[in-house]
Design a protein around this motif. Structure first.
Motif, PDB file in Angstrom:
ATOM      1  N   ALA A  82       0.085   4.350  -1.235  1.00 56.65           N
ATOM      2  CA  ALA A  82      -0.989   3.723  -2.001  1.00 56.65           C
ATOM      3  C   ALA A  82      -0.583   3.493  -3.453  1.00 56.65           C
ATOM      4  CB  ALA A  82      -2.247   4.589  -1.945  1.00 56.65           C
ATOM      5  N   ILE A  83       0.380   4.283  -3.939  1.00 61.71           N
ATOM      6  CA  ILE A  83       0.872   4.139  -5.307  1.00 61.71           C
ATOM      7  C   ILE A  83       2.124   3.277  -5.347  1.00 61.71           C
ATOM      8  CG2 ILE A  83       1.713   5.405  -7.314  1.00 61.71           C
ATOM      9  CD1 ILE A  83       0.098   7.806  -6.326  1.00 61.71           C
ATOM     10  N   ILE A  84       2.977   3.432  -4.336  1.00 57.82           N
ATOM     11  CA  ILE A  84       4.257   2.725  -4.339  1.00 57.82           C
ATOM     12  C   ILE A  84       4.064   1.215  -4.263  1.00 57.82           C
ATOM     13  CG2 ILE A  84       6.375   2.366  -3.014  1.00 57.82           C
ATOM     14  CD1 ILE A  84       6.255   5.303  -2.233  1.00 57.82           C
ATOM     15  N   GLN A  85       3.120   0.768  -3.447  1.00 54.50           N
ATOM     16  CA  GLN A  85       2.948  -0.672  -3.249  1.00 54.50           C
ATOM     17  C   GLN A  85       2.630  -1.417  -4.547  1.00 54.50           C
ATOM     18  OE1 GLN A  85       0.067  -1.627  -0.252  1.00 54.50           O
ATOM     19  NE2 GLN A  85       0.303  -3.835  -0.485  1.00 54.50           N
ATOM     20  N   PRO A  86       1.581  -1.039  -5.292  1.00 49.99           N
ATOM     21  CA  PRO A  86       1.344  -1.766  -6.552  1.00 49.99           C
ATOM     22  C   PRO A  86       2.387  -1.451  -7.614  1.00 49.99           C
ATOM     23  CG  PRO A  86      -0.206   0.034  -6.336  1.00 49.99           C
ATOM     24  CD  PRO A  86       0.522  -0.045  -5.041  1.00 49.99           C
ATOM     25  N   LEU A  87       2.972  -0.256  -7.584  1.00 52.42           N
ATOM     26  CA  LEU A  87       3.951   0.116  -8.612  1.00 52.42           C
ATOM     27  C   LEU A  87       5.223  -0.710  -8.476  1.00 52.42           C
ATOM     28  CD1 LEU A  87       4.110   2.148 -10.957  1.00 52.42           C
ATOM     29  CD2 LEU A  87       5.334   3.686  -9.402  1.00 52.42           C
ATOM     30  N   MET A  88       5.726  -0.882  -7.261  1.00 56.63           N
ATOM     31  CA  MET A  88       6.934  -1.677  -7.065  1.00 56.63           C
ATOM     32  C   MET A  88       6.673  -3.152  -7.339  1.00 56.63           C
ATOM     33  SD  MET A  88       9.166   0.518  -6.529  1.00 56.63           S
ATOM     34  CE  MET A  88      10.499  -0.641  -6.218  1.00 56.63           C
ATOM     35  N   THR A  89       5.487  -3.627  -7.007  1.00 51.59           N
ATOM     36  CA  THR A  89       5.146  -5.019  -7.330  1.00 51.59           C
ATOM     37  C   THR A  89       5.115  -5.214  -8.841  1.00 51.59           C
ATOM     38  OG1 THR A  89       3.790  -5.097  -5.329  1.00 51.59           O
ATOM     39  CG2 THR A  89       3.497  -6.863  -6.915  1.00 51.59           C
TER      40      THR A  89
END
Length: 306
Positions: A82-89
């Motif tokens: 849930a954190i990795i997806q927006p963070l990597m984007t």
């Protein structure tokens, strides 16, 4: 001699036990009911039956909790996705749009400028995608028992609030790193989150009902999500549109009001999204109401087609 006496006694007893002859009463007729229950399929546009949602609120709770538990079951990183997806984007956007393309960010550091928009956008995109496929995924449940089918897409969108909360905590941490202190405008964040929820649910109602009839919808959803993301001011500010009327019309995209509202409430940008939010709210409510009516109209065919 004795046999004749016994025979006479048996004859007397039979005569005494013989009932009196008379008219036989007719059997009593059972009273017939004046009410008949007839079950027929609904025709045309039907009522939303919102009271049923309240009666099945426990089912809504358990389906939501099930979606939360199943989402990251047997995954290595679990809820960290849930954190990795927006963070990597955010990292990709900062590299290409912030450093290479030099896109302005309203005086805000580009990483947090883009991440503040990606947090509500990810909630919306995941809610729309999961609710659109929710009916097909719950086919066995739909075929077995009756319950208001609206519960299924609603629970799919509500379950995304947990992911939103985790990503929002990271956003608060980034604000501390960059020394950004939120203003009193944060009191509007619940309304902006509700606006994203209404938009995701409204579009999800349309797509989930259509997905039961036309399985091509599942292939359209990724393309629609990608197109919608670039049509929303996530990687760029809406201030690039200098004409106020055009900026207001830009609010016909409901997520424009959500994204610009989040930046204004948290990062204190100068672009107050008042007219945009009003237009976005009207469009989102229209999507929700029309989606619910279309969903209820097609509901009678779900068990036969899904």
């Amino acid at each position: 001699m004795d046999g004749e006496i016994v025979q006479e006694l048996m004859t007397d007893i039979a005569v005494e036990e013989q009932p009196e002859t008379g008219p036989v009463p007719a059997p009593r007729a059972e009273p017939t009911s004046a009410y008949h229950l007839r079950i027929e399929p609904s025709r045309g546009w039907v009522s939303l039956k919102l009271r049923e949602l309240w009666e099945y609120r426990e089912l809504l709770y358990f389906l939501t909790w099930r979606d939360v538990k199943v989402r990251y079951k047997q995954t290595v990183l679990g809820a960290a996705w849930a954190i990795i997806q927006p963070l990597m984007t955010m990292v990709v956007f900062s590299l290409f749009f912030g450093n290479l393309a030099k896109i302005p960010s309203d005086g805000i550091p580009y990483p947090i400028f883009s991440y503040a928009a990606l947090v509500p956008w990810t909630f919306f995109a995941n809610g729309m995608g999961q609710s659109s496929n929710s009916l097909v995924g719950a086919a066995n449940l739909i075929k077995k028992i009756y319950f208001p089918r609206l519960v299924i897409p609603i629970s799919s969108v509500i379950s995304g609030v947990v992911d939103f909360a985790l990503a929002f905590v990271v956003l608060l941490g980034m604000m501390l790193v960059y020394g950004i202190i939120p203003t009193l405008n944060v009191i509007f964040l619940p309304f902006l989150l509700l606006l994203a929820f209404v938009t995701a649910l409204g579009v999800g109602m349309w797509l989930s009902a259509m997905n039961v009839q036309f399985r091509d919808v599942r292939y359209v959803i990724p393309f629609l999500t990608q197109f919608w993301m670039f049509a929303t001011p996530i990687a760029y500010p809406s201030s690039l549109i200098e004409n106020d009327l055009l900026r207001t019309l830009y609010g016909l995209n409901p997520m424009t009001g959500v994204v610009e509202g989040f930046r204004w409430a948290l990062l204190n940008t100068d672009t107050a999204p008042g007219p945009i939010v009003i237009v976005s709210s009207a469009v989102a409510v229209g999507l929700l109401i029309s989606g619910m009516y279309y969903f209820r109209r097609m509901e009678k065919t779900f068990a036969d087609v899904v």
